[in-house]
Each structure stands twice: as structure tokens, then as C-alpha cells.
Motif scaffolding. Structure first.
Motif, PDB file in Angstrom:
ATOM      1  N   MET A   1      -9.601 -15.586   3.515  1.00 26.10           N
ATOM      2  CA  MET A   1      -9.686 -14.202   3.114  1.00 26.10           C
ATOM      3  C   MET A   1      -9.876 -14.130   1.596  1.00 26.10           C
ATOM      4  O   MET A   1      -9.173 -14.772   0.837  1.00 26.10           O
ATOM      5  CB  MET A   1      -8.409 -13.475   3.528  1.00 26.10           C
ATOM      6  N   SER A   2     -10.805 -13.321   1.144  1.00 26.21           N
ATOM      7  CA  SER A   2     -11.078 -13.174  -0.277  1.00 26.21           C
ATOM      8  C   SER A   2     -10.038 -12.284  -0.930  1.00 26.21           C
ATOM      9  O   SER A   2      -9.602 -11.293  -0.361  1.00 26.21           O
ATOM     10  CB  SER A   2     -12.471 -12.567  -0.468  1.00 26.21           C
ATOM     11  N   THR A   3      -9.628 -12.658  -2.158  1.00 27.64           N
ATOM     12  CA  THR A   3      -8.690 -11.827  -2.895  1.00 27.64           C
ATOM     13  C   THR A   3      -9.411 -10.979  -3.940  1.00 27.64           C
ATOM     14  O   THR A   3      -8.769 -10.252  -4.678  1.00 27.64           O
ATOM     15  CB  THR A   3      -7.627 -12.693  -3.579  1.00 27.64           C
ATOM     16  N   GLU A   4     -10.743 -11.079  -4.018  1.00 31.23           N
ATOM     17  CA  GLU A   4     -11.509 -10.301  -4.975  1.00 31.23           C
ATOM     18  C   GLU A   4     -11.480  -8.822  -4.596  1.00 31.23           C
ATOM     19  O   GLU A   4     -11.694  -8.451  -3.442  1.00 31.23           O
ATOM     20  CB  GLU A   4     -12.947 -10.795  -5.022  1.00 31.23           C
ATOM     21  N   LEU A   5     -11.217  -7.983  -5.586  1.00 27.89           N
ATOM     22  CA  LEU A   5     -11.175  -6.544  -5.339  1.00 27.89           C
ATOM     23  C   LEU A   5     -12.585  -5.963  -5.371  1.00 27.89           C
ATOM     24  O   LEU A   5     -13.422  -6.391  -6.154  1.00 27.89           O
ATOM     25  CB  LEU A   5     -10.319  -5.858  -6.406  1.00 27.89           C
ATOM     26  N   VAL A   6     -12.826  -4.982  -4.536  1.00 29.56           N
ATOM     27  CA  VAL A   6     -14.098  -4.264  -4.522  1.00 29.56           C
ATOM     28  C   VAL A   6     -13.836  -2.918  -5.184  1.00 29.56           C
ATOM     29  O   VAL A   6     -13.113  -2.078  -4.649  1.00 29.56           O
ATOM     30  CB  VAL A   6     -14.624  -4.080  -3.087  1.00 29.56           C
ATOM     31  N   TRP A   7     -14.431  -2.710  -6.363  1.00 29.05           N
ATOM     32  CA  TRP A   7     -14.194  -1.521  -7.166  1.00 29.05           C
ATOM     33  C   TRP A   7     -15.219  -0.445  -6.841  1.00 29.05           C
ATOM     34  O   TRP A   7     -16.383  -0.735  -6.597  1.00 29.05           O
ATOM     35  CB  TRP A   7     -14.268  -1.869  -8.646  1.00 29.05           C
ATOM     36  N   PHE A   8     -14.790   0.817  -6.877  1.00 29.73           N
ATOM     37  CA  PHE A   8     -15.721   1.931  -6.745  1.00 29.73           C
ATOM     38  C   PHE A   8     -15.348   2.996  -7.769  1.00 29.73           C
ATOM     39  O   PHE A   8     -14.194   3.120  -8.161  1.00 29.73           O
ATOM     40  CB  PHE A   8     -15.734   2.495  -5.321  1.00 29.73           C
ATOM     41  N   ALA A  24      -9.761   0.302  -6.740  1.00 28.33           N
ATOM     42  CA  ALA A  24      -9.919  -0.706  -5.687  1.00 28.33           C
ATOM     43  C   ALA A  24      -8.660  -0.685  -4.836  1.00 28.33           C
ATOM     44  O   ALA A  24      -7.557  -0.458  -5.330  1.00 28.33           O
ATOM     45  CB  ALA A  24     -10.122  -2.100  -6.281  1.00 28.33           C
ATOM     46  N   HIS A  25      -8.841  -0.898  -3.556  1.00 28.26           N
ATOM     47  CA  HIS A  25      -7.721  -0.952  -2.618  1.00 28.26           C
ATOM     48  C   HIS A  25      -7.535  -2.395  -2.177  1.00 28.26           C
ATOM     49  O   HIS A  25      -8.508  -3.072  -1.871  1.00 28.26           O
ATOM     50  CB  HIS A  25      -7.994  -0.101  -1.375  1.00 28.26           C
ATOM     51  N   ALA A  26      -6.299  -2.848  -2.148  1.00 21.58           N
ATOM     52  CA  ALA A  26      -5.996  -4.179  -1.632  1.00 21.58           C
ATOM     53  C   ALA A  26      -5.319  -4.016  -0.282  1.00 21.58           C
ATOM     54  O   ALA A  26      -4.442  -3.171  -0.111  1.00 21.58           O
ATOM     55  CB  ALA A  26      -5.087  -4.935  -2.592  1.00 21.58           C
ATOM     56  N   SER A  27      -5.742  -4.816   0.670  1.00 18.37           N
ATOM     57  CA  SER A  27      -5.212  -4.722   2.031  1.00 18.37           C
ATOM     58  C   SER A  27      -4.162  -5.781   2.265  1.00 18.37           C
ATOM     59  O   SER A  27      -4.149  -6.819   1.625  1.00 18.37           O
ATOM     60  CB  SER A  27      -6.335  -4.917   3.037  1.00 18.37           C
ATOM     61  N   CYS A  28      -3.327  -5.507   3.246  1.00 18.60           N
ATOM     62  CA  CYS A  28      -2.296  -6.492   3.562  1.00 18.60           C
ATOM     63  C   CYS A  28      -2.595  -7.206   4.873  1.00 18.60           C
ATOM     64  O   CYS A  28      -1.798  -7.997   5.341  1.00 18.60           O
ATOM     65  CB  CYS A  28      -0.915  -5.854   3.593  1.00 18.60           C
ATOM     66  N   ASP A  29      -3.750  -6.925   5.496  1.00 22.24           N
ATOM     67  CA  ASP A  29      -4.126  -7.688   6.678  1.00 22.24           C
ATOM     68  C   ASP A  29      -5.601  -8.062   6.588  1.00 22.24           C
ATOM     69  O   ASP A  29      -6.345  -7.522   5.784  1.00 22.24           O
ATOM     70  CB  ASP A  29      -3.814  -6.933   7.975  1.00 22.24           C
ATOM     71  N   ILE A  34      -5.178  -1.729   6.525  1.00 22.56           N
ATOM     72  CA  ILE A  34      -3.935  -1.195   5.988  1.00 22.56           C
ATOM     73  C   ILE A  34      -3.966  -1.337   4.474  1.00 22.56           C
ATOM     74  O   ILE A  34      -4.050  -2.444   3.952  1.00 22.56           O
ATOM     75  CB  ILE A  34      -2.706  -1.929   6.560  1.00 22.56           C
ATOM     76  N   ARG A  35      -3.909  -0.218   3.760  1.00 16.03           N
ATOM     77  CA  ARG A  35      -3.935  -0.263   2.298  1.00 16.03           C
ATOM     78  C   ARG A  35      -2.527  -0.456   1.770  1.00 16.03           C
ATOM     79  O   ARG A  35      -1.627   0.302   2.086  1.00 16.03           O
ATOM     80  CB  ARG A  35      -4.548   1.021   1.757  1.00 16.03           C
ATOM     81  N   ARG A  36      -2.380  -1.457   0.928  1.00  9.45           N
ATOM     82  CA  ARG A  36      -1.063  -1.796   0.406  1.00  9.45           C
ATOM     83  C   ARG A  36      -0.918  -1.400  -1.055  1.00  9.45           C
ATOM     84  O   ARG A  36       0.152  -0.973  -1.465  1.00  9.45           O
ATOM     85  CB  ARG A  36      -0.828  -3.290   0.562  1.00  9.45           C
ATOM     86  N   THR A  37      -1.964  -1.558  -1.853  1.00  4.74           N
ATOM     87  CA  THR A  37      -1.900  -1.218  -3.268  1.00  4.74           C
ATOM     88  C   THR A  37      -3.204  -0.579  -3.713  1.00  4.74           C
ATOM     89  O   THR A  37      -4.263  -0.825  -3.133  1.00  4.74           O
ATOM     90  CB  THR A  37      -1.649  -2.462  -4.142  1.00  4.74           C
ATOM     91  N   VAL A  38      -3.104   0.229  -4.759  1.00  8.57           N
ATOM     92  CA  VAL A  38      -4.275   0.864  -5.358  1.00  8.57           C
ATOM     93  C   VAL A  38      -4.354   0.375  -6.798  1.00  8.57           C
ATOM     94  O   VAL A  38      -3.383   0.472  -7.552  1.00  8.57           O
ATOM     95  CB  VAL A  38      -4.160   2.403  -5.316  1.00  8.57           C
ATOM     96  N   HIS A  39      -5.496  -0.175  -7.178  1.00  9.54           N
ATOM     97  CA  HIS A  39      -5.727  -0.698  -8.523  1.00  9.54           C
ATOM     98  C   HIS A  39      -6.656   0.268  -9.254  1.00  9.54           C
ATOM     99  O   HIS A  39      -7.635   0.740  -8.673  1.00  9.54           O
ATOM    100  CB  HIS A  39      -6.381  -2.083  -8.456  1.00  9.54           C
ATOM    101  N   VAL A  40      -6.366   0.528 -10.538  1.00  5.30           N
ATOM    102  CA  VAL A  40      -7.138   1.491 -11.322  1.00  5.30           C
ATOM    103  C   VAL A  40      -7.516   0.841 -12.644  1.00  5.30           C
ATOM    104  O   VAL A  40      -6.704   0.154 -13.266  1.00  5.30           O
ATOM    105  CB  VAL A  40      -6.303   2.769 -11.589  1.00  5.30           C
ATOM    106  N   ARG A  41      -8.792   1.075 -13.081  1.00 11.15           N
ATOM    107  CA  ARG A  41      -9.250   0.544 -14.370  1.00 11.15           C
ATOM    108  C   ARG A  41     -10.318   1.462 -14.951  1.00 11.15           C
ATOM    109  O   ARG A  41     -10.877   2.310 -14.279  1.00 11.15           O
ATOM    110  CB  ARG A  41      -9.788  -0.877 -14.228  1.00 11.15           C
ATOM    111  N   ASP A  42     -10.632   1.231 -16.217  1.00 12.85           N
ATOM    112  CA  ASP A  42     -11.693   1.947 -16.927  1.00 12.85           C
ATOM    113  C   ASP A  42     -13.008   1.228 -16.642  1.00 12.85           C
ATOM    114  O   ASP A  42     -13.161   0.048 -16.941  1.00 12.85           O
ATOM    115  CB  ASP A  42     -11.385   1.925 -18.426  1.00 12.85           C
TER     116      ASP A  42
END
Length: 70
Positions: A1-8, A24-29, A34-42
Motif C-alpha cells: 500500500m502506498s503512503t504517498e498522499l494525493v493532494w487536491f 489530502a485524505h489518508a485512509s486507514c484501510d 475510511i478517512r482517518r486524517t486530513v492533511h492541509v498545505r499551501d
């Protein structure tokens, strides 16, 4: 499973390089259902951008507050 985040980009971002937020949303499965965390950036800084991570319920609360029309 890839750990790379897909940003939009935010739907409020423009193509002229204005104020842009990427999420970007990180899944736990492995099915990413299932969304576990939300990542935010500029978006202007891309991969070099500082970022922060919040739980989905905190992000939803922020969006509700930010979209509140006075």
C-alpha cells in the motif's frame, strides 16, 4: 500500500496562483474507504510547504464555520 498522499486544491482556488489550499485524505484501510486524517498545505509551495494534520471531524467543523454566511 502506498503512503504517498494525493493532494487536491480547494474549490475556491484559482488558476492564477492566488490563495490556494491543498488537502489530502489518508485512509486507514487498503480500500481507502475510511478517512482517518486530513492533511492541509499551501499549494504555492507544493511538497516543500509546511502542513498540518487534523482528524476528519475537526476538519468538518472548520469547514462548517468557514462557510457560515453572516
Amino acid at each position: 500500500m502506498s503512503t504517498e498522499l494525493v493532494w487536491f486544491k480547494s474549490s475556491y482556488s484559482n488558476s492564477g496562483g492566488g490563495e490556494c489550499v491543498e488537502v489530502a485524505h489518508a485512509s486507514c484501510d487498503s480500500s481507502h474507504s475510511i478517512r482517518r486524517t486530513v492533511h492541509v498545505r499551501d499549494s504555492k509551495l507544493g511538497a516543500r510547504s509546511p502542513r498540518f494534520t487534523v482528524p476528519p471531524d475537526a476538519w468538518s467543523a472548520f469547514l462548517a464555520y468557514a462557510s457560515f454566511d453572516v
